[in-house]
Design an enzyme around this catalytic site. Sequence first.
Site, short mmCIF file in Angstrom:
data_model
loop_
_atom_site.label_atom_id
_atom_site.label_comp_id
_atom_site.label_asym_id
_atom_site.label_seq_id
_atom_site.Cartn_x
_atom_site.Cartn_y
_atom_site.Cartn_z
N GLY A 239 0.75 -1.25 0.00
CA GLY A 239 0.00 0.00 0.00
C GLY A 239 0.78 1.29 0.00
N GLU A 275 3.85 -6.74 1.52
CA GLU A 275 3.36 -7.09 0.18
C GLU A 275 3.29 -5.88 -0.73
OE1 GLU A 275 -0.52 -8.45 1.31
OE2 GLU A 275 0.18 -10.38 2.05
N ARG A 278 2.68 -1.62 -6.04
CA ARG A 278 2.82 -0.35 -6.74
C ARG A 278 4.18 0.31 -6.50
NH1 ARG A 278 -1.68 2.77 -7.89
NH2 ARG A 278 -2.83 1.62 -6.31
N ARG A 314 -6.50 3.05 -15.47
CA ARG A 314 -6.57 3.79 -14.21
C ARG A 314 -7.22 5.16 -14.33
NH1 ARG A 314 -2.64 5.35 -11.69
NH2 ARG A 314 -3.47 4.99 -9.62
N CYS A 346 -14.42 4.33 -28.13
CA CYS A 346 -15.71 5.02 -28.23
C CYS A 346 -16.38 5.19 -26.88
CB CYS A 346 -16.62 4.25 -29.18
SG CYS A 346 -15.81 3.96 -30.74
N GLU A 347 -15.73 5.93 -25.99
CA GLU A 347 -16.25 6.24 -24.66
C GLU A 347 -15.68 7.60 -24.29
OE1 GLU A 347 -17.67 4.01 -22.18
OE2 GLU A 347 -17.40 2.08 -23.17
C1 LIG Z 1 -3.36 -4.94 -3.70
C2 LIG Z 1 -2.76 -5.63 -2.54
C3 LIG Z 1 -1.42 -5.42 -2.22
C4 LIG Z 1 -0.52 -4.46 -2.98
O1 LIG Z 1 -0.88 -3.14 -2.82
P1 LIG Z 1 0.08 -1.99 -3.40
O2 LIG Z 1 -0.66 -0.75 -3.12
O3 LIG Z 1 0.27 -2.25 -4.84
O4 LIG Z 1 1.36 -2.06 -2.64
C5 LIG Z 1 -0.89 -6.13 -1.17
N1 LIG Z 1 -1.63 -7.00 -0.45
C6 LIG Z 1 -2.94 -7.23 -0.72
C7 LIG Z 1 -3.69 -8.19 0.09
C8 LIG Z 1 -3.54 -6.54 -1.77
O5 LIG Z 1 -4.83 -6.75 -2.03
#
Ligand SMILES: *Cc1c(COP(=O)(O)O)cnc(C)c1O
Length: 421
Positions: A239, A275, A278, A314, A346-347
Site C-alpha cells: 500500500g 506485500e 505499486r 486507471r 468510443c467512450e
Molecule cells: C493490492 C494488494 C497489495 C498491494 O498493494 P500496493 O498498493 O500495490 O502495494 C498487497 N496485499 C494485498 C492483500 C492486496 O490486495
Amino acid sequence: MDHFNYHRGELCAEDVPLTRIAAQVGTPVYVYSAATLTRHFGLFRQALAWTDHLVCFAVKSNSNLAVLKLLGDLGAGMDVVSGGEYARARAAGVPGDRIVFSGVGKTVAEMRMAIEGGIRQVNLESEPEMRALSALAASMGAVVPVAVRVNPDVDARTHEKIATGKSENKFGIPIARAAEVYAEAAALPGLQVVGIDVHIGSQLTDLEPFRAAYAKVADLTRTLRADGHAISRLDLGGGLGIPYRRDNNAPPLPIEYGQVIRETVGDLGCEIEIEPGRNIVGNAGVLLSQVIYVKQGEGRDFLIVDAAMNDLARPAMYGAHHDIVPVAEPAVGAPVRPFDVVGPVCESGDTFQKGAELPQMAAGDLIAFRSAGAYGAVMASEYNSRPLVPEVLVSGDHFAVIRARPTFEEMLARDSIPEWL
Ligand SMILES: *Cc1c(COP(=O)(O)O)cnc(C)c1O
C-alpha cells in the site's frame, strides 16, 4: 528515483531510446526498467534489514513472468490472489514456500492447487473460507500455515476504490472478533495458525494510517499469545504510495515505512512480511504511445493517441493521473499549451488527461505516460477489439519483448463459431 530520463534529446529507458522500442515493437507498448525494479525491491529489503523478513511482491500489480522472475531471482516472495497468479509465480521459478495466498474468495480448486504445489501461508479472509480450507487440507492429509486477515477499521485516506481497511469494506474479519476466529482456527484440523495479516489499502501517501493499523496488530498479537496462539509472523500488507506527479510532495520512503513497522511491532520478535506492489513496479514502467492526430476542438485541442482506456484503465477507472511527457526532449523554454489527451475508444471516459501542458505536438510524435508499471498492463483488455498491449523489459542498453502484441489472427482465434450456426 527511476531510470527514465532524457539523454541526447530523447527520453530513454535506462540506455535505450524509447524511439528504438517504438520502431521495433510498435505502439502502444509498456516499457519496464529492470534497474528500477531492482532498486525499488532493494529499498524495501533495506527498510526491513533490522529483522527477519520476506518482501512478497503483490503479483496483481504486474504479473508479467519476466518481472516476476527478475524479482524472484532477487529473493522476493510473492503475494498472489488467484490460482492464475499462483501459477505465474511458480512458472517464474518462485518456490511455494515463498508464496503467500491472499484474496477475498479463494475457491476450493485454487486452494487445492496451492496445497499441492506448496504454499508458505494462506491469509484467511472469512470463517466460511477458513472452514473450507480446513476440510480440504484435512482431506488431503495436509497442514496449511495460516494467518487471519483482520480489518482494523482504519481510514487509509486514499481513493475510496482502493481503501480496504474500514469496517464497511469487504476485506478481512473485524479485529474485534479476531480472538474468537483464532480460537476456532486453532481447533480446526488441517490448519496451523502462524500469524496475523492486515492490508489497509493502496496508494497511501501518509504513514499515520499504517501506524494506527500496525499498533492494533501489535495489541492483537499480545492478546492472541495470551490465549495460547503461536504468532510468529506478521503480514503487514502493501500500500505504500508513489509520486504520480513529478511536482508533488513525494510520499514517504520505504525506509521511513520500515521505521514505522519497527516502532509499532518491532519488539514482538515476529518475522515481518510485507506485500508491496505499486511502490516496486509503478515508477519502473511507462506506457509509450504515438500521436495519431492533433484535432482542434471548441476551446480546446485534442491529442488523439494510439493508447486507450483498454490499455491503461486507471484514469477512466479511478480518475487517476499519469504525467504525460514528450519523448523528444523539449528545448529549454519552449512554449507549452494545454491538450486534452484522449484515446480512440468510443467512450468519453477514454480521456487520459484534460489540459496536459505539452509543447507543440504533431501526428507521429511519441509520448510516454509515466508511472504506468503498476495496475497498467494487468488491467488491460481488448475492448474495441484492440489487441492486448505488449510489454518490453529494458536492462542497460538492451531490451526484450516480454509479451508480444497478438496479431488479429491470434486475437480472433480465441473465439469459435459453433457448427450449428
Ligand atoms: C493490492 C494488494 C497489495 C498491494 O498493494 P500496493 O498498493 O500495490 O502495494 C498487497 N496485499 C494485498 C492483500 C492486496 O490486495
